[in-house]
Design an enzyme around this catalytic site. Structure first.
Site, PDB file in Angstrom:
ATOM      1  NE  ARG A 131      -4.853  -5.066   7.648  1.00 14.27           N
ATOM      2  CZ  ARG A 131      -3.731  -4.546   8.107  1.00 14.27           C
ATOM      3  NH1 ARG A 131      -3.738  -3.317   8.628  1.00 14.27           N
ATOM      4  NH2 ARG A 131      -2.597  -5.216   8.075  1.00 14.27           N
ATOM      5  CE  LYS A 135      -5.299  -8.000   9.793  1.00 15.29           C
ATOM      6  NZ  LYS A 135      -4.819  -9.259   9.209  1.00 15.29           N
ATOM      7  CG  HIS A 186      -8.339  -7.124   1.534  1.00  8.90           C
ATOM      8  ND1 HIS A 186      -8.299  -6.412   2.714  1.00  8.90           N
ATOM      9  CD2 HIS A 186      -7.186  -7.845   1.501  1.00  8.90           C
ATOM     10  CE1 HIS A 186      -7.184  -6.702   3.373  1.00  8.90           C
ATOM     11  NE2 HIS A 186      -6.494  -7.565   2.660  1.00  8.90           N
ATOM     12  NE  ARG A 224      -4.319  -4.419   3.289  1.00 11.00           N
ATOM     13  CZ  ARG A 224      -3.504  -3.743   4.097  1.00 11.00           C
ATOM     14  NH1 ARG A 224      -3.541  -2.419   4.129  1.00 11.00           N
ATOM     15  NH2 ARG A 224      -2.623  -4.374   4.858  1.00 11.00           N
ATOM     16  CG  HIS A 260       1.714  -6.345   5.078  1.00 10.47           C
ATOM     17  ND1 HIS A 260       1.918  -6.480   3.726  1.00 10.47           N
ATOM     18  CD2 HIS A 260       0.368  -6.461   5.256  1.00 10.47           C
ATOM     19  CE1 HIS A 260       0.763  -6.679   3.117  1.00 10.47           C
ATOM     20  NE2 HIS A 260      -0.192  -6.661   4.022  1.00 10.47           N
ATOM     21  CE1 TYR A 288      -1.073  -7.013  -2.830  1.00  9.32           C
ATOM     22  CE2 TYR A 288       0.403  -6.948  -0.959  1.00  9.32           C
ATOM     23  CZ  TYR A 288      -0.874  -6.933  -1.466  1.00  9.32           C
ATOM     24  OH  TYR A 288      -1.947  -6.845  -0.627  1.00  9.32           O
TER      25      TYR A 288
END
Length: 300
Positions: free
Chosen positions: A148, A172, A244, A247, A270, A279
């Site tokens: 990110r 995150k 992004h 990514r 994730h 994806y």
């Protein structure tokens, strides 16, 4: 209970209990602020503890006139979280969003770049300047490790474990993970690290920050977005390109080449595999190839 007080408590909860980033907290807070502004405009004097499902429904009906279905769903989700917090803290007994349905939206597929387009953007970098070497290392890191933008600008020199072939990434909620890094990407980081960065006058508190601006401070998100936008234009790429996008391209290209979805999930950081499953929009010929190669009844 006043709206201002409940929102302040909610922000503390998101930061301390949920471990969310400042950007995520701001996003959740904006959803509540939209409701507060609506109540003020309509002169509806009601507290967060007393507001009813009908009043929330009125708000949802009004925002539906102004924003698309995806934005509606996000606002409803944000408010559901806020009132869920109030129930959790025993300020309310019910969540007024429980019976309010979000509009159905198709899941948006992420934009991606082809390997040729990525090569064109990197080739568009002016390497005659110190910033050019830095920018090449940044793009190679975004695409080579699937990071990110916040993870790239927060990357520290002490996070580089090149002998082991990994970098330590803080994602995150300050959650850390180790991401493998290819020799190709290492090469461009080391060129910047050993030949460009030593000539930057590093400011106090940024001694360990990997990517620095000309003033010796950490780069901003906006600066990375600008760098990429300019390079896309120079490369003649007119689709919407952001940090992004690299990514998304990282994950999509890995999947297209046969990488395991759970391995991609770990590298991207994730929490849920369902986030990574977006994806799975890859070329159907790849899925056919997987079936023919791995299904036990493939050829008899």
């Amino acid at each position: 209970m006043k709206w201002e007080d409940s929102l302040k408590d909610y922000k503390h909860y998101l930061r301390l209990e949920r471990g969310l980033s400042a950007n995520s907290i701001n996003s959740y807070s904006l959803d509540v602020l939209k409701l507060i502004r609506f109540l003020e405009e309509k002169k509806i004097n009601v507290s967060p503890v007393a507001i009813s499902e009908e009043e929330i429904q009125h708000f949802v009906y009004e925002i539906a006139k102004k924003v698309n279905e995806r934005s509606q769903s996000r606002i409803i989700s944000g408010l559901r979280s806020f009132f869920g917090f109030l129930v959790f803290e025993d300020y309310r007994t019910t969540n007024p969003l429980d019976l309010i349905e979000s509009p159905r939206t198709g899941r948006k597929l992420p934009d991606t770049l082809s390997t040729k387009e990525i090569d064109l953007m990197i080739a568009a970098i002016d390497l005659s300047t110190p910033e050019g070497e830095r920018n090449r290392a940044i793009l190679e890191t975004l695409y080579g490790c699937g990071l990110r933008v916040s993870e790239v600008i927060d990357l520290q020199v002490s996070d580089l474990f090149f002998e082991e072939g990994f970098i330590k990434v803080t994602g995150k909620g300050d959650k850390q993970r180790f991401v493998p890094i290819a020799a190709h990407t290492q090469k461009y980081i080391e060129l910047y690290l050993h030949h460009i960065r030593p000539h930057v006058p590093v400011k106090k508190d940024f001694e360990d920050t990997l990517f620095l601006n000309r003033r010796g401070r950490k780069l901003t998100r906006a600066m990375i977005f600008t760098i990429i936008k300019v390079l896309a234009e120079k490369a003649g790429i007119y689709k919407k390109v952001s940090p992004h996008t690299f990514r998304h391209s990282f994950a999509t290209h890995l999947l297209e080449n046969g990488a395991d979805l759970r391995a991609i999930q770990q590298m991207l950081g994730h929490e849920s595999i369902t986030t990574t499953e977006i994806y799975m929009h890859v070329d159907r010929s790849h899925l056919k190839q997987v079936m023919e190669e791995f299904h036990p009844h493939r050829a008899r």
